[in-house]
Design an enzyme around this catalytic site. Sequence first.
Site, mmCIF file in Angstrom:
data_model
loop_
_atom_site.group_PDB
_atom_site.id
_atom_site.type_symbol
_atom_site.label_atom_id
_atom_site.label_comp_id
_atom_site.label_asym_id
_atom_site.label_seq_id
_atom_site.Cartn_x
_atom_site.Cartn_y
_atom_site.Cartn_z
ATOM 1 N N HIS A 207 5.176 1.563 -5.671
ATOM 2 C CA HIS A 207 4.132 1.767 -4.664
ATOM 3 C C HIS A 207 2.874 2.266 -5.355
ATOM 4 O O HIS A 207 2.925 3.143 -6.204
ATOM 5 C CB HIS A 207 4.578 2.748 -3.593
ATOM 6 C CG HIS A 207 3.586 2.879 -2.485
ATOM 7 N ND1 HIS A 207 3.077 1.789 -1.818
ATOM 8 C CD2 HIS A 207 2.971 3.970 -1.945
ATOM 9 C CE1 HIS A 207 2.212 2.200 -0.906
ATOM 10 N NE2 HIS A 207 2.126 3.514 -0.969
ATOM 11 N N HIS B 261 -3.751 4.874 0.041
ATOM 12 C CA HIS B 261 -2.863 3.752 -0.287
ATOM 13 C C HIS B 261 -2.624 2.901 0.950
ATOM 14 O O HIS B 261 -2.888 3.308 2.076
ATOM 15 C CB HIS B 261 -1.551 4.258 -0.893
ATOM 16 C CG HIS B 261 -0.853 5.333 -0.104
ATOM 17 N ND1 HIS B 261 0.408 5.182 0.417
ATOM 18 C CD2 HIS B 261 -1.244 6.595 0.241
ATOM 19 C CE1 HIS B 261 0.775 6.292 1.043
ATOM 20 N NE2 HIS B 261 -0.211 7.158 0.958
ATOM 21 N N CYS C 147 0.324 -3.139 -1.477
ATOM 22 C CA CYS C 147 -0.300 -1.923 -1.985
ATOM 23 C C CYS C 147 -0.941 -2.126 -3.351
ATOM 24 O O CYS C 147 -1.976 -1.521 -3.661
ATOM 25 C CB CYS C 147 0.725 -0.801 -2.040
ATOM 26 S SG CYS C 147 2.192 -1.176 -3.045
#
Length: 256
Positions: free
Chosen positions: A30, A42, A152
Site C-alpha cells: 500500500h 493515500h 494507490c
Amino acid sequence: MGLLSNRVARESLKPGDHIYSWRTAYVYAHHGIYIGDDRVIHFTRRGQEVGTGTVLDLLLVSSGPAQSPEPCPTCTPPEEGSGVVSSCLNCFLAGGVLYRFGYAVSPALFLAKARGGTCTLASSEPEDIVVHRAKYLYENGFGCYNVFKNNCKDFAIYCKTGLLVLDQGTIGHSGQTVSIIGGPLAAVLSTPLRLVTTNVYGMAATAVGVYCASRYAADVGMRRDVTKISVEDLTSRLAVGLLQVIEPQVAPNLSH
C-alpha cells in the site's frame, strides 16, 4: 536506497516522500504520500482494496486506516464515497514496516530489484509540488479505485511525477499488478521453452528474464502512452468524464 531493501526510519522522512508498506505477507504493497507532521495522504477503495471479483480477493486486504477497538484520536473517518484519505503514519502502516519508493533509479538498479513495485525510472518533481498534488486530490478525489488500473500506487506516482497512463478514460496503470502476477505469468510464458531445453535452471532463468522485461516495459518512466497533466486539469476532467480526450505525449527526461 539499498539494493535489497528500501526500508527507512521514520526520522528520515520528509514531506513529499512516496512511502509504502507491504500487506498480506509481501504479496501487495500500500502506497501513499507523506506530507509532514506524521500525516500520510493515500488512495483507497473507501478503506477496502478488495472487491476485484477475481482470485486476488483472497490475497488483498484492506489498505485503509488500521481498524482497532479504539478509534485513532488523530485520524478522521473518511467521508462516504471518498477514496483519498488522510491518516496518521501509524494507521497508514497498519502495523507494517515503513519503506520509501525510489525515483530516477538507473536501469541496472531497477532490473536488479528482485521484487517489482519498489522504484521507478521516472524522476520526481519538487516536494512542494508533490505535497500540493496530494492535498488537492484529498480535497477533490482521484476517480474510482480499481486495483488493476487505478490504485494507490498510481495515485502516489502521479503525485510525484504528474504522469498518468490514459486508456479510454481510465487513469493509472502503474503496473503494480505486474509485481503480483508477474512471476506466475513469466513462468507460463516461458513454458514453450521446454521444447528447447528441459533444464530447470534454464527455464527458471528465462522466467525471471520475462518477469523483469515485463516490469521494465510497464514502468511509467519507459511507457510511451503517458501524459503529463496538472492536478487541477485532472480533477476537472474527472468531474465531467473527459479523460479520454487527452492525447498521450512523451514527456522528456522521464528517466536517466
